[in-house]
Every structure is written in structure tokens, then in C-alpha cells.
Write a protein that holds these residues in place. Sequence first.
Motif, mmCIF file in Angstrom:
data_model
loop_
_atom_site.group_PDB
_atom_site.id
_atom_site.type_symbol
_atom_site.label_atom_id
_atom_site.label_comp_id
_atom_site.label_asym_id
_atom_site.label_seq_id
_atom_site.Cartn_x
_atom_site.Cartn_y
_atom_site.Cartn_z
ATOM 1 N N PHE A 141 0.819 -1.206 0.000
ATOM 2 C CA PHE A 141 0.000 0.000 0.000
ATOM 3 C C PHE A 141 0.857 1.261 0.000
ATOM 4 N N ARG A 142 0.282 2.329 -0.516
ATOM 5 C CA ARG A 142 0.800 3.691 -0.335
ATOM 6 C C ARG A 142 -0.306 4.512 0.319
ATOM 7 N N VAL A 143 0.075 5.591 0.990
ATOM 8 C CA VAL A 143 -0.903 6.439 1.685
ATOM 9 C C VAL A 143 -1.308 7.591 0.774
ATOM 10 N N ASN A 144 -2.604 7.802 0.637
ATOM 11 C CA ASN A 144 -3.115 8.920 -0.149
ATOM 12 C C ASN A 144 -2.820 10.246 0.543
ATOM 13 N N SER A 145 -2.965 11.334 -0.198
ATOM 14 C CA SER A 145 -2.631 12.657 0.330
ATOM 15 C C SER A 145 -3.553 13.093 1.463
ATOM 16 N N ASP A 146 -4.709 12.399 1.648
ATOM 17 C CA ASP A 146 -5.580 12.741 2.773
ATOM 18 C C ASP A 146 -5.065 12.217 4.103
ATOM 19 N N GLY A 147 -4.037 11.354 4.056
ATOM 20 C CA GLY A 147 -3.477 10.795 5.276
ATOM 21 C C GLY A 147 -4.389 9.812 5.973
ATOM 22 N N LYS A 148 -5.460 9.394 5.315
ATOM 23 C CA LYS A 148 -6.460 8.531 5.952
ATOM 24 C C LYS A 148 -6.733 7.254 5.168
ATOM 25 N N THR A 149 -6.479 7.284 3.874
ATOM 26 C CA THR A 149 -6.803 6.137 3.029
ATOM 27 C C THR A 149 -5.560 5.623 2.304
ATOM 28 N N LEU A 150 -5.646 4.380 1.852
ATOM 29 C CA LEU A 150 -4.529 3.713 1.195
ATOM 30 C C LEU A 150 -4.893 3.354 -0.238
ATOM 31 N N PHE A 151 -3.887 3.255 -1.090
ATOM 32 C CA PHE A 151 -4.115 2.722 -2.422
ATOM 33 C C PHE A 151 -3.071 1.652 -2.700
ATOM 34 N N ARG A 152 -3.374 0.767 -3.629
ATOM 35 C CA ARG A 152 -2.566 -0.421 -3.885
ATOM 36 C C ARG A 152 -1.299 -0.071 -4.672
ATOM 37 N N ASN A 153 -0.204 -0.632 -4.252
ATOM 38 C CA ASN A 153 1.048 -0.553 -5.003
ATOM 39 C C ASN A 153 1.115 -1.787 -5.898
ATOM 40 N N ASN A 154 0.917 -1.597 -7.181
ATOM 41 C CA ASN A 154 0.882 -2.734 -8.100
ATOM 42 C C ASN A 154 2.221 -3.439 -8.234
ATOM 43 N N TYR A 155 3.293 -2.779 -7.796
ATOM 44 C CA TYR A 155 4.623 -3.357 -7.929
ATOM 45 C C TYR A 155 5.213 -3.724 -6.568
ATOM 46 N N ALA A 156 4.340 -4.092 -5.645
ATOM 47 C CA ALA A 156 4.782 -4.507 -4.321
ATOM 48 C C ALA A 156 5.570 -5.810 -4.407
ATOM 49 N N TRP A 157 6.552 -5.941 -3.524
ATOM 50 C CA TRP A 157 7.407 -7.124 -3.560
ATOM 51 C C TRP A 157 6.701 -8.373 -3.062
ATOM 52 N N ASN A 158 5.553 -8.220 -2.380
ATOM 53 C CA ASN A 158 4.855 -9.439 -1.965
ATOM 54 C C ASN A 158 4.176 -10.122 -3.146
ATOM 55 N N ASN A 159 4.292 -9.535 -4.344
ATOM 56 C CA ASN A 159 3.878 -10.251 -5.553
ATOM 57 C C ASN A 159 4.765 -11.466 -5.812
ATOM 58 N N VAL A 160 6.012 -11.420 -5.314
ATOM 59 C CA VAL A 160 6.957 -12.507 -5.593
ATOM 60 C C VAL A 160 7.543 -13.123 -4.325
#
Length: 435
Positions: A141-160
Motif C-alpha cells: 500500500f501507499r498512503v493517499n494525500s488525505d493521510g487517511k486512506t490507502l491505495f494499492r502498489n501494483n509493484y509490491a514485492w509481496n507479488n513474488v
Amino acid sequence: MHNKLVQLLNLLLLFSTLCNANQANYLHKLLKSRRSNSRISDSDTWSQLHEEREYSPALLAPQDGLMQADRIVELPGQPDDVDFDQYSGYVTVDPTAGRALFYYFVESPTNSSTNPLVLWLNGGPGCSSFGFGAMEELGPFRVNSDGKTLFRNNYAWNNVANVIFLESPVGVGFSYSNTSADYGSNGDSRTAVDAYTFLVNWLERFPQYKTRDFFITGESYAGHYAPQLANTILLNNKKNNTNQTVINLKGVAVCYSILFTGFFSSFFFLINSIALLLSMMAFCSTGSVNFFDPCSDTYVEYYLNTARVQNALHVKPTTWVGCKFLNWTDAQINVLPMIESLMASDISVWLYSGDIDINVPVTSTRYAINSLKLPVETPWRPWYLDNEVGGYVEGYKGLTFVTVRGAGHLVPSYQPQRALSVISSFLQGILPPSS
């Protein structure tokens, strides 16, 4: 012109005061303290401490039921499409002192039962592997600019891989001690021992990973942490005559930390700070940029200091900060002997570097590698991703050096897709693609 320069320097000083979460700042502070603090050794103190001390197994504590207790039901503000399990909590590494390290663990969405286990370490020393590594670089995840919500990191290392983010040493992030003296006695040696103790206890908590292939990765001052921990693992595996878990260490990959001294450390720090200041001035008022948002530190700090978030993470209510300046009592100036020891033990060693990183420049890492006088097995060549040059690679006997095009100090932040490609090759034991 003179007035504009003065204004810029004043802004730089203000920015340096306000912006705590910067690994380059803390590496620079360590360099200054090393020059003035006689307790920082210029010899191989770390090696002597570990080779000469009487061997004693790490203390194991009962871990029954703690894996289930550490499972994160849901992080506040996470997206709806979360398809993997995540855990977080504390592992006690010294019950007498009450010293405990915080971890965040994410399993792979697919093949979690067979994918390797990876430990990620950030540097500083004193910077959070959770706040940086997990929330700004290679985590899911990455944190959105609102500091309250998250968005998915499509290139996260837990893919592998299944990835542990460890906040180390004590005093960093959510990691704590009940003994105040612990906060003033951090250093290379205890950091390695505590991380090893964390691992053997964590593997008791997650026994399904005991025999899994294990890799250590990191950046910046983790160029010390990773090889030192790896050698601690090998030492304990070799001398282990108890039922303690033998860790199946396969490789180490780090953005190698060369400790500059004198004028050059100050010069690189100044240039880096000016560049970061200008990017903050240019982008922070307008929001995100592609992949790397220079204001992410602010979003992450706000998010991790939210009561609901801390409750979901199973941590003690506290004020979380990205970096803390630690009193560092021992530092191994030259970690190349550690690298050589790993290679001699047939451990895969990869050094990687962003090609626009001025804190750990490509040139300095190549000088360090050249000093090892290793035979070249694969000459310097480009590697590719999506029909573009992703960087360059050179293979030596026992060691691989990879650059990542367009990446600064936090490689997975600047170039997440290329960083994922590099780590995937590393875990498979193959060089990045040549075409």
C-alpha cells in the motif's frame, strides 16, 4: 543572485529542521558523530565482538497463539481488493530489559506457501522500515494525500515473496524498551544480535516458514545491517548445538552504504537536501507525481499516528516518527570483509544502486567492488524491461552489481516496476534480462 541564494539556504535550514524522515539526513549525522565520538570504532570491532564472544543461543520464548493474535483484520482506509494476509506486532528480543521490536508482515496473494521469505531493512541508522519500506517503497500500500486512506502498489514485492518489514533497532518507529538505557546504547553489534533473536522467535511464531528460502534486503545503512545480520545467522547456524532453528539463508541484496567522510559527505548531503527541497517546493502544493510523491513522509506520519491505525496494528499508543537520531556506540567502518565472508559461504550477494542516487552513488559502489578484485563473469551490459533499458548489470564471481535507471536513494519509490524486476531476478538467482 546573492539574496536568492541566501533565501534558498534559509529555506534549506528550515526544511532540514522540519523534515525528520530522511535517511540521508541521519546518515550524515552519523558521519558527523563518528568524527567526534571516540566510541565509534575505526577497526573491525564488530567482527571481534561476534567471533570472540562465547556462543550462546538466542533466547526463545513461547509463541503459541501469537500468529493468530497478530493477524490484521483490516487496515483503516485500505482498498477493497486486498487478497493477501497481513500481520503485525511485537517480538520480545530481551525479556529482562523489556526490549521488543515491531514488525509488519505481508504474505503473497498467490503461491504464499512456496514463495521465499524476505526481510526488508531501512537505514539511517534510525529510520523505519515500516514507514519507509512498507508505506512508501515496496509494500502493498501507499498512503493517499488525505493521510487517511490507502491505495494499492501494483509493484509490491509481496507479488513474488512473503515480506517482513522490521523496525530496528530499538527506539525506531514502534519498537521500544522498558529500560531507558537501551535507547542510548544502540550500535551495529546489538542491532545484528537483536535482529537475529527477532528472527528465530518470529519463526517459532510462524513455524510454516522455518524451512523456507530466506533473503535479506535493504538500503542505505542497511548496507551494514544486512551483511552483519547475515553473518550472525551463519555463525549461529554453524555453532548451533540446540534445537534452535537453522535459518535457510540464501542471499543478501542491498543498496550498498559507503560512508563518506569529511568534505564529500557534507557536499553530497547539501546537494541532496537542496534537490529534495526544490522537489518539495515544486510538487507538495500540487499533489502526487507519478510513482514518487515527495510529500509521502507527511501522509505516512499522519496515518500512523491515527488511533484506529495503531489499534489495527496491535501497537502501544505512541507518537510515531519516521526517523530518530540514535546514539550509535559502535560502527564497522568497512563492511567489505562481511561481504567476502558471505561470498565464501556461497550466499548470493547483490549490490544495487539507483543511477541518480547521490547518497550512495554508482561510482562509489563500483570502487568498493573493484577493491575486492573479483573475476568478471558477465561484463557490464544493459538490462531491459518493457523494451526499455532498465539499468545496467555486471556479474562477478560471487557477487552481482545492478543499477536502476532513473532511481534515486529510495529505489522502489522512484522506480517501483524496475525494482520489482530486479528483486524477482535476485530471488530466482538469474541476472536481469539482456533483451
